[in-house]
Design a protein around this motif. Structure first.
Motif, short mmCIF file in Angstrom:
data_model
loop_
_atom_site.label_atom_id
_atom_site.label_comp_id
_atom_site.label_asym_id
_atom_site.label_seq_id
_atom_site.Cartn_x
_atom_site.Cartn_y
_atom_site.Cartn_z
N LEU A 170 99.71 -0.11 5.53
CA LEU A 170 98.84 -1.22 5.16
C LEU A 170 99.67 -2.14 4.27
CD1 LEU A 170 95.92 -2.16 5.41
CD2 LEU A 170 95.39 -0.88 3.37
N LYS A 171 99.98 -3.29 4.78
CA LYS A 171 100.82 -4.21 4.02
C LYS A 171 100.28 -5.62 4.21
CE LYS A 171 105.67 -5.52 3.38
NZ LYS A 171 107.01 -5.51 3.97
N GLY A 172 99.89 -6.22 3.14
CA GLY A 172 99.30 -7.55 3.28
C GLY A 172 99.55 -8.41 2.06
N SER A 173 99.24 -9.65 2.19
CA SER A 173 99.39 -10.58 1.07
C SER A 173 98.48 -11.76 1.28
CB SER A 173 100.85 -11.06 0.96
OG SER A 173 101.21 -11.74 2.15
N ALA A 174 98.20 -12.43 0.19
CA ALA A 174 97.45 -13.68 0.24
C ALA A 174 98.33 -14.77 -0.34
CB ALA A 174 96.17 -13.54 -0.57
N ILE A 175 98.38 -15.87 0.34
CA ILE A 175 99.24 -16.98 -0.07
C ILE A 175 98.38 -18.21 -0.27
CG2 ILE A 175 101.12 -18.50 0.65
CD1 ILE A 175 102.05 -16.15 2.46
N THR A 176 98.55 -18.87 -1.39
CA THR A 176 97.85 -20.13 -1.58
C THR A 176 98.72 -21.24 -1.02
OG1 THR A 176 96.86 -19.29 -3.60
CG2 THR A 176 96.77 -21.66 -3.26
N ARG A 177 98.27 -21.81 0.06
CA ARG A 177 99.07 -22.90 0.65
C ARG A 177 98.93 -24.16 -0.20
NH1 ARG A 177 101.43 -20.96 4.79
NH2 ARG A 177 100.42 -19.72 6.42
N VAL A 224 88.66 -8.08 5.12
CA VAL A 224 88.30 -8.73 3.86
C VAL A 224 86.88 -8.26 3.55
CG1 VAL A 224 87.97 -10.90 2.65
CG2 VAL A 224 89.75 -10.69 4.41
N ILE A 225 86.81 -7.29 2.67
CA ILE A 225 85.51 -6.68 2.36
C ILE A 225 84.73 -7.58 1.40
CG2 ILE A 225 84.39 -4.74 1.19
CD1 ILE A 225 85.40 -3.88 3.80
N GLY A 240 81.94 -26.16 -15.31
CA GLY A 240 82.70 -25.07 -15.89
C GLY A 240 83.55 -24.35 -14.87
N GLU A 241 82.97 -23.39 -14.25
CA GLU A 241 83.74 -22.57 -13.32
C GLU A 241 82.88 -22.19 -12.12
OE1 GLU A 241 83.33 -18.38 -15.76
OE2 GLU A 241 84.93 -19.79 -16.28
N GLY A 242 83.56 -21.73 -11.10
CA GLY A 242 82.82 -21.35 -9.89
C GLY A 242 83.54 -20.26 -9.14
N ARG A 243 82.78 -19.60 -8.31
CA ARG A 243 83.36 -18.53 -7.48
C ARG A 243 82.95 -18.79 -6.04
NH1 ARG A 243 82.99 -12.15 -8.51
NH2 ARG A 243 84.82 -12.70 -9.70
N VAL A 244 83.89 -18.69 -5.14
CA VAL A 244 83.61 -18.86 -3.71
C VAL A 244 84.02 -17.58 -2.99
CG1 VAL A 244 84.06 -20.26 -1.67
CG2 VAL A 244 84.07 -21.32 -3.93
N ALA A 245 83.07 -17.01 -2.29
CA ALA A 245 83.33 -15.74 -1.61
C ALA A 245 84.19 -15.96 -0.37
CB ALA A 245 82.02 -15.08 -1.22
N ALA A 246 85.06 -15.03 -0.13
CA ALA A 246 85.90 -15.08 1.07
C ALA A 246 85.10 -14.61 2.27
CB ALA A 246 87.12 -14.20 0.89
N THR A 276 92.79 -16.23 -6.48
CA THR A 276 92.27 -15.62 -5.25
C THR A 276 92.53 -14.12 -5.25
OG1 THR A 276 92.61 -17.66 -4.02
CG2 THR A 276 92.41 -15.63 -2.72
N ARG A 277 91.47 -13.41 -5.04
CA ARG A 277 91.53 -11.94 -5.05
C ARG A 277 90.79 -11.46 -3.80
NH1 ARG A 277 92.00 -8.67 -9.89
NH2 ARG A 277 91.88 -10.64 -11.00
N ILE A 278 91.52 -10.87 -2.89
CA ILE A 278 90.95 -10.43 -1.60
C ILE A 278 90.91 -8.90 -1.58
CG2 ILE A 278 91.28 -10.43 0.91
CD1 ILE A 278 90.61 -13.18 -0.20
N TYR A 279 89.71 -8.36 -1.48
CA TYR A 279 89.54 -6.91 -1.46
C TYR A 279 89.59 -6.40 -0.01
CZ TYR A 279 88.25 -6.68 -6.36
OH TYR A 279 88.25 -6.74 -7.72
N TYR A 280 90.40 -5.38 0.21
CA TYR A 280 90.45 -4.78 1.54
C TYR A 280 89.72 -3.45 1.59
CZ TYR A 280 94.44 -2.36 -0.52
OH TYR A 280 95.26 -1.63 -1.35
N ASN A 281 89.25 -2.97 0.46
CA ASN A 281 88.23 -1.92 0.44
C ASN A 281 87.43 -2.11 -0.83
OD1 ASN A 281 89.49 -0.53 -1.67
ND2 ASN A 281 90.55 0.87 -0.29
N ASP A 282 86.57 -1.18 -1.15
CA ASP A 282 85.64 -1.40 -2.26
C ASP A 282 86.36 -1.66 -3.58
OD1 ASP A 282 83.33 -1.31 -0.87
OD2 ASP A 282 82.95 0.82 -1.19
#
Lengths: 343, 481
Positions: A170-177, A224-225, A240-246, A276-282
Motif C-alpha cells: 500500500l503506497k500512496g500520496s496526496a499532492i496539492t497541485r 478514500v474513506i 474563519g475556517e472551513g472543512r471540505v470532505a474528500a 489535506t488529509r486523506i484517510y485510507y482506513n478508519d
C-alpha cells in the motif's frame, strides 16, 4: 350544416386523440436501476473461491429486461469509468469469474440477486485485479431517434496476495497541485436572476479550491474513506475556517485521481493554509500536505479604486470648474445697493 | 476580464509517495475485532451435562453413562480415555470436571485430559489415592510432572481443574473447603483435545473413576465475541491459532460432535440504520461439516439474512451478500453458526453499509422528428433528465453505441449529436463511442441528484436522406468510482 358539424366533431376527436397520446407519453414511467454493492472489494489468495450476491433493483414503474455481463474497467484521473472488453486488460479478473445469469427479467419495483463467483487461479499474479459487473437495460422503445440504455455497474477490485498475507504494498500520496481563489465572473452577475446577490458574491464572496492529486503507487487499491481539506486562516476578514470532505473514491494501483475541494464560505480577505488529509482506513491517512493561500478581494479593490478614481476625477473637474470662477479677478457687482451709492 | 483569479502557491507541495503501514479498508467495518486477532476475556467455550455421550468419542478402554455419571470400565492394566470430538485445536484454557475414585488404591489415576493428541500423547490432571498429579503421557510412557498432596475419600466427587497456559500445566483439586494445586512446566504438546481419562496400572483388578456433570471448558474468547451459544447438543468453540488463518494469525472455530448439534458465537447489537443496505462478508473454511456453516445477520426486529451455507470440507473461501434492513431496525447481531458435526472456521468478518448507486432516466428515447440541414441545428432542452442516487461519490457517463443508422445501410456520424448540461450555457460536446463524463457528485442518498441534459442535433447536406428514421442508442451508466 350537417357536414360542417361532422367535420368539427372529427377535428375535436383528432385533437383529443393527440392530446391523450401526448399525455400518455408524458406519463411514461421513468427507468430506474440500482445496484448494491456498487463496489466489491476483497483480498484473496491464489486458489481461493470468492462468492457474492449482487442486489439489483428495478425502481421504475415498468418491467425491464437486463443484460448482465462482465467488463474490464479503468478509472481516469477525472473519475470517469471506462469499460473495456472482458479479459482484455492485464489486471482483469474476468477470466476467473462467472455470473449466475446473463439475463434478468424484472417486474416494476422489484429486486433480484445475481450470484458472482470468482475462482482465483493458484498462479494468479500478486496485485490488484479488477472486474465490472454491468446491468444494462434492454428495454428500448422503437420510436425516437436517440434511445437510451440506462446501466449501473458494480466495480470489483480484488487484491491477490500470498497465502501468508504478504505481497500487497500500500503506497500512496496526496499532492496539492494548486490552491486557487476564485471569484464569480462578471458575466454571471449579468445573467443571474438575482443581480444584487450575484453582485455581492462577485464583490465579497470568493471560493477557495484545493486541487489535489491522489496517487496510488503500490500494487493494491485503497479507498478514500474520509478526510478532506481543512482551510485555516492566520489573518482573515469576513470568515474563519472551513472543512471540505474528500469524495469517497477508490484509487486503483498505478493511478492518479484529481480531486477538487472547494471552500464555498471563504472570507473576503485572508491568509492561511489548506491542509489535506486523506484517510485510507478508519485511523490511517496519507501523508498530510499543507499549502498556503491568500485571498485578496480584487473585485472590491477594483471597484473601490474605480469609484475613488471617479470621485477624485469628479472633484478635480468640479474644482477646476469652480476654481476658475473663484480665481476670476473681476469683482462681481452686488445686486444690492452698495454703501454710498447714489440714487 | 473581471474573472480575476489569485493563484497563490502554484508551486506544488509534493509529499513523496509513502509506503503505508496499515491496511486499506473498503468501508467502515461495523464489526469489532473482525479477524479475531484480539483476545478478550475468558468465556465458556464448551459445556456438557452428559444427557448423552454424543459429544464424545472413546479413544481407549470404555465408559458407561448413566444418570449423568460417566464411569470408566477400569479393566486391569488399561487406560480409559474419552475426548470431546473435534476439539483438537484447544491450546490454553481451563477444563473443569468432577470426579471421584471408586477405589482409593495405588496404581490408579483419574481426571481431566488436556492437549490430547492421541491415546499415547496427552496431559492428565489426575487424582491418585493421596495426590493430585500433573501427568504426561508421551509416546505411551507416563511421567508424573508435579504433585500436590491431598486426602480424598472414596466415592466422593471432587472438582478437578486443568489449566494450561503456554507450557505451564496447573492441576487443582478442590473439595469445596480445601484445595491442592500442582504446577508443572512442559512443552511436549502445544494443543490438543480435551477429555477425561482413568489409568489403572494394576493388572489384575478393576479400578474405576467416576465423572459427574458438568464438564466445562473455559478459554479466552475473541474480544467482543461471545462464548459458545448452544441451540442444540453440546457444540464448542475455539479462538484458533493452529491452522493458517485466512489473514493474520487467529480465527474462530466452531465444532460439533454430532449431526444434531447447533452452536454459535456472536457479536451482538451492532448499531444499524433501518431501510439501509448492508453487506456482510466472511471467510469460511469447513472440515467434515455434516450440516452447514454460516454467518447470519439478525436484525433487531428478528429478520435474518444468511450468508453462505458451507458444508463438507472446503478451503478458506470468501463469501458476501447484501441485504436491506427493515425500516425499524436499530441494531444487527452477527452470528457465526455451525449446524451439525465437524469443524467450521470463520475469519475476516465484515458488516458495512453497502455502496449503492441507482440511475433513473426520465424517458426511454427522444424524437427529433424530421430534420433537414436548412433548419439545423435542432435543440431539445432538456432532452433527458438523469437522476443518480448514491451513498458514495458517484460518476455518470454517457457512451454512444455507434453512428445514426436508418436500418437500410445509410448512416451519419454520431458526433452530429451534441450534449451539454441544461442551464450551463456551455458549448455542446459531440457524443462518441467512448465513455464521456457527464457529471460527478458526492454521496446524495436518498434524494439523489437530477441532471437535465440538452441535446443538439446538427445535420449537414453531406448526410444521407432517408424516409426511415435514423436512430442511435446511448448508454448512460452510473458508477461509484
Amino acid at each position: 350544416m350537417r357536414r360542417i358539424t361532422t367535420l368539427l366533431t372529427m377535428a375535436v376527436l383528432v385533437l383529443a386523440a393527440g392530446s391523450s397520446s401526448a399525455l400518455a407519453g408524458a406519463k411514461a414511467p421513468p427507468i430506474a436501476l440500482g445496484v448494491a454493492p456498487s463496489k466489491l472489494q476483497t483480498n484473496l489468495i491464489g486458489g481461493q473461491l470468492y462468492q457474492t450476491d449482487l442486489d439489483i433493483y428495478n425502481k421504475g414503474g415498468s418491467s425491464v429486461t437486463l443484460d448482465v455481463y462482465l467488463q474490464d474497467y479503468t478509472i481516469s484521473t477525472a473519475s470517469v469509468v471506462e469499460f473495456h472488453p472482458a479479459a482484455s486488460l492485464a489486471e482483469s479478473a474476468a477470466g476467473w469469474s462467472t455470473l449466475g445469469t446473463s439475463l434478468l427479467h424484472m417486474a416494476p419495483h422489484s429486486h433480484q440477486q445475481v450470484h458472482l463467483t470468482v475462482n482465483v487461479p493458484r498462479d494468479a499474479a500478486i496485485g490488484t485485479h479488477t472486474l465490472a459487473v454491468i446491468f444494462r437495460s434492454r428495454q428500448l422503445r422503437s420510436d425516437g431517434n436517440v434511445k437510451y440504455q440506462p446501466a449501473v455497474a458494480s466495480l470489483m477490485a480484488a487484491g491477490v496476495e500470498n497465502a501468508d498475507g504478504t505481497g500487497l504494498r500500500l503506497k500512496g500520496s496526496a499532492i496539492t497541485r494548486s490552491v486557487e481563489v476564485n471569484w464569480i465572473p462578471l458575466h454571471d452577475v449579468w445573467t443571474s436572476s438575482d443581480h444584487v446577490g450575484a453582485a455581492i458574491d462577485w464583490l465579497l464572496h470568493p471560493t477557495v479550491t484545493a486541487h489535489i492529486a491522489i496517487k496510488n503507487e503500490g500494487n493494491t487499491f485503497f479507498n478514500v474513506i474520509k478526510g478532506g481539506t481543512d482551510f485555516t486562516t492566520s489573518v482573515a476578514l469576513g470568515g474563519g475556517e472551513g472543512r471540505v470532505a474528500a469524495p469517497t473514491y477508490t484509487i486503483l494501483p498505478s493511478s492518479v485521481r484529481s480531486v477538487d475541494m472547494t471552500w464555498k464560505d471563504a472570507p473576503l480577505f485572508a491568509r492561511g493554509d489548506a491542509e489535506t488529509r486523506i484517510y485510507y482506513n478508519d485511523a490511517a491517512h496519507l501523508p498530510v500536505v499543507v499549502t498556503p493561500f491568500e485571498i485578496i478581494p480584487w473585485h472590491l479593490i477594483t471597484v473601490v479604486g474605480v469609484l475613488l478614481a471617479l470621485f477624485v476625477s469628479w472633484r478635480l473637474v468640479r474644482r477646476r470648474r469652480h476654481g476658475g470662477r473663484v480665481r476670476s479677478t473681476s469683482p462681481v457687482s452686488s445686486p444690492w445697493m452698495a454703501p454710498g451709492a447714489g440714487v | 476580464m473581471f474573472d480575476l483569479r489569485t493563484r497563490v502557491a502554484a508551486c506544488c507541495l509534493v509529499a513523496a509517495g509513502a509506503l503505508l503501514p496499515a491496511s486499506a479498508a473498503s468501508a467502515a467495518n461495523l464489526i469489532v475485532n473482525p479477524g479475531f486477532e484480539t483476545a478478550g476475556s475468558s468465556a465458556t467455550v464448551f459445556s456438557d451435562t452428559w444427557p448423552d455421550f454424543t459429544a464424545w468419542q472413546t479413544t481407549a478402554g470404555g465408559f458407561t453413562l448413566a444418570g449423568g455419571l460417566l464411569t470408566s470400565t477400569g479393566a486391569g492394566s488399561s487406560t480409559d480415555i474419552a475426548v470431546v470430538r473435534n476439539s483438537q485445536d484447544y491450546q490454553d484454557g481451563t477444563l473443569t470436571v468432577r470426579a471421584s475414585l471408586l477405589n482409593l488404591v495405588p496404581q490408579m489415576t483419574g481426571g481431566a485430559v488436556v492437549r490430547y493428541r492421541d491415546a499415547s500423547n496427552f496431559y492428565l490432571c489426575g487424582l491418585t489415592k493421596n495426590q493430585v498429579v500433573v501427568q504426561r503421557r508421551l509416546a505411551g510412557t507416563d511421567s508424573t510432572l508435579a504433585t500436590a498432596a491431598y486426602g480424598p475419600v472414596a466415592l466422593t466427587l471432587y472438582t478437578i481443574t486443568a489449566t494450561v497456559t503456554g507450557s505451564q500445566i496447573t492441576c487443582t483439586f478442590s473439595d469445596g473447603a480445601t484445595t491442592a494445586t500442582a504446577t508443572a512446566t512442559d512443552a511436549s504438546f502445544a494443543s490438543g483435545m480435551i477429555g477425561v481419562a482413568s489409568i489403572n496400572s494394576q493388572p489384575s483388578q478393576v479400578r474405576q473413576t467416576r465423572f459427574a456433570q458438568p464438564v466445562t471448558m473455559t478459554a479466552t474468547a475473541p474480544q467482543s465475541w461471545s462464548g459458545i451459544g448452544v441451540l442444540a447438543g453440546q457444540p464448542g468453540m475455539v479462538r484458533d491459532l493452529i491452522a493458517p488463518a485466512n489473514s493474520g494469525a487467529a480465527y474462530l472455530q466452531l465444532y460439533g460432535g454430532a449431526a444434531g448439534f447447533s452452536g454459535y458465537s456472536q457479536q451482538a447489537t451492532i448499531a444499524a440504520v433501518g431501510s439501509s443496505t448492508y453487506t456482510i462478508s466472511a471467510a469460511i473454511r469447513s472440515e467434515s461439516v455434516s450440516g452447514t456453516a454460516k454467518a447470519i445477520a439478525i436484525e433487531s426486529g428478528g429478520t435474518t439474512t444468511t450468508l453462505a451455507s458451507v458444508s463438507g470440507t472446503t478451503a478458506w473461501g470468501v463469501y458476501s451478500t447484501t441485504f436491506t434492513t427493515q425500516p425499524g431496525t436499530t441494531w444487527i447481531t452477527v452470528r457465526l453458526r455451525l449446524d451439525g458435526s465437524g469443524r467450521a472456521s470463520f475469519d475476516d468478518l465484515s458488516l458495512s453499509l453497502s455502496p449503492f448507486v441507482s440511475l433513473g432516466l426520465s424517458g426511454a428515447s427522444v424524437d427529433f422528428g424530421g430534420v433537414d440541414p436548412l433548419s439545423s441545428p435542432f435543440d431539445l432542452s432538456p432532452a433527458l433528465t438523469a437522476t443518480v442516487a448514491a451513498n458514495q461519490a458517484w460518476s455518470l457517463a454517457a457512451q454512444g453505441s455507434g453512428d445514426f443508422a436508418d436500418g437500410t445501410g445509410k448512416t451519419y456520424p454520431l458526433a452530429r449529436l451534441g450534449w451539454r448540461l441544461s442551464g450551463s450555457g456551455a458549448a455542446y460536446t459531440a457524443l462518441s463511442a467512448g465513455a464521456q463524463s457527464v457529471t460527478t457528485g458526492a454521496a446524495n442518498t436518498p434524494a439523489g441528484t437530477a441532471t437535465p441534459i440538452d441535446f443538439r442535433l446538427q445535420v449537414t447536406y453531406a448526410d444521407p436522406v432517408s424516409s426511415q428514421p435514423f436512430q442511435t442508442t446511448l448508454t448512460y451508466i452510473a458508477t461509484t468510482p
